[in-house]
Design a protein around this motif. Sequence first.
Motif, short mmCIF file in Angstrom:
data_model
loop_
_atom_site.label_atom_id
_atom_site.label_comp_id
_atom_site.label_asym_id
_atom_site.label_seq_id
_atom_site.Cartn_x
_atom_site.Cartn_y
_atom_site.Cartn_z
N HIS A 8 0.76 -1.20 -0.12
CA HIS A 8 -0.02 0.08 0.18
C HIS A 8 0.93 1.39 0.09
N GLY A 9 0.80 2.34 -0.91
CA GLY A 9 1.34 3.28 -1.07
C GLY A 9 0.76 4.54 -0.66
N THR A 10 1.40 5.38 0.32
CA THR A 10 0.58 6.41 0.87
C THR A 10 1.74 7.43 1.23
N ILE A 11 1.61 8.37 2.24
CA ILE A 11 2.19 9.32 2.68
C ILE A 11 2.76 8.96 4.19
N GLN A 12 3.68 9.61 4.52
CA GLN A 12 4.43 9.37 6.00
C GLN A 12 3.29 9.49 7.16
N GLN A 13 2.66 10.72 7.22
CA GLN A 13 1.67 10.84 8.20
C GLN A 13 0.53 9.76 8.16
N LYS A 14 0.09 9.72 6.80
CA LYS A 14 -1.23 8.46 6.68
C LYS A 14 -0.56 7.19 7.37
N ALA A 15 0.39 6.85 6.63
CA ALA A 15 1.03 5.65 6.84
C ALA A 15 1.29 5.47 8.49
N ASP A 16 1.80 6.34 9.29
CA ASP A 16 1.88 6.47 10.86
C ASP A 16 0.37 6.19 11.45
N ILE A 18 -1.99 4.59 9.85
CA ILE A 18 -2.63 3.28 9.62
C ILE A 18 -1.80 2.22 10.40
N VAL A 19 -0.56 2.36 10.83
CA VAL A 19 0.10 1.41 11.54
C VAL A 19 -0.61 1.24 13.02
N LYS A 20 -1.12 2.45 13.49
CA LYS A 20 -1.56 2.69 14.82
C LYS A 20 -2.95 2.17 14.97
N GLU A 21 -3.87 2.91 14.00
CA GLU A 21 -5.14 2.88 14.22
C GLU A 21 -5.75 1.75 13.03
N GLY A 22 -5.15 1.48 12.21
CA GLY A 22 -5.77 0.76 10.98
C GLY A 22 -6.23 1.55 9.87
N PHE A 23 -6.47 0.92 8.47
CA PHE A 23 -6.72 1.47 7.38
C PHE A 23 -8.33 1.93 7.71
N ILE A 24 -8.51 3.01 6.61
CA ILE A 24 -9.49 3.39 6.43
C ILE A 24 -10.21 3.25 5.00
N THR A 62 5.67 16.47 2.92
CA THR A 62 5.70 14.99 3.63
C THR A 62 6.47 14.21 2.63
N LYS A 63 6.65 12.93 3.10
CA LYS A 63 7.35 12.12 2.19
C LYS A 63 6.58 10.89 1.88
N PRO A 64 6.78 10.16 0.72
CA PRO A 64 6.28 8.81 0.47
C PRO A 64 6.44 7.90 1.39
N CYS A 65 5.46 6.87 1.52
CA CYS A 65 5.76 6.06 2.59
C CYS A 65 5.26 4.42 1.94
N LEU A 66 5.85 3.42 2.21
CA LEU A 66 5.37 2.07 1.68
C LEU A 66 5.09 1.24 2.85
N LEU A 67 3.71 0.65 2.85
CA LEU A 67 3.32 -0.33 3.71
C LEU A 67 3.39 -1.76 3.15
N GLU A 168 -0.15 -8.16 9.96
CA GLU A 168 1.25 -8.06 9.83
C GLU A 168 1.47 -6.68 9.19
N VAL A 169 1.02 -5.58 9.17
CA VAL A 169 1.26 -4.37 8.60
C VAL A 169 2.43 -3.76 9.06
N LYS A 170 3.52 -3.59 7.94
CA LYS A 170 4.76 -3.11 8.28
C LYS A 170 5.27 -1.84 7.35
N LYS A 171 5.69 -0.89 8.05
CA LYS A 171 6.13 0.46 7.23
C LYS A 171 7.66 0.45 6.96
N PHE A 172 7.82 0.49 5.51
CA PHE A 172 9.10 0.66 4.81
C PHE A 172 9.76 1.76 5.08
#
Length: 173
Positions: A8-16, A18-24, A62-67, A168-172
């Motif tokens: 899942h490709g997103t931005i850093q703030q959204k990735a944080d 998602i990892v904490k609260e889950g996907f919307i 912000t920066k891109p982030c990969l989950l 098993e969501v992991k941030k890259f």
Amino acid sequence: MFKETVYHGTIQQKADAIVKEGFIESSKDIEWLGTGIYFFAKREDAELWAENEAAKKKNKVTKPCLLQANIFCNDDEFLDLDIEENMVEMERTILPFLEKGEEGHPVINGDNSGVKLRCLACNFYKKLKGIKILAYSFPKRIMVNKLGFRVCLKQRQYAVSSNKNIGEVKKFR
């Protein structure tokens, strides 16, 4: 049991978040495979998506982030629309339910009417059949190889109905 590692490709703030609260779940009426949480089969497709998101004017700071995540469901809750029989069955099942206009065409007018019809059809079929994960490979680019054959590069996407089918969501980055 169906299980797949996806991206899942997103931005850093959204990735944080998602990892904490889950996907919307995306609930727009123009989603490719109906409403859901979207993933790519290939990491590079998700990376490109993340880079495009980060490049938007509203996200410039912000920066891109990969989950990476695992998606899973029972076999009968997964539908692969790359399999012709599945696509034919979905079409055969849904068409009688669509309200018909002139010349037998579905009644959805205006901008993005074809996309809205596909989204509606996917949502209806998922609910009717209890589908939790829907997959399809969209054409990405058509090219001609060195022998002159047309080759269609595809981008496989998954629409997942719920965080219950994601683990098993992991941030890259």
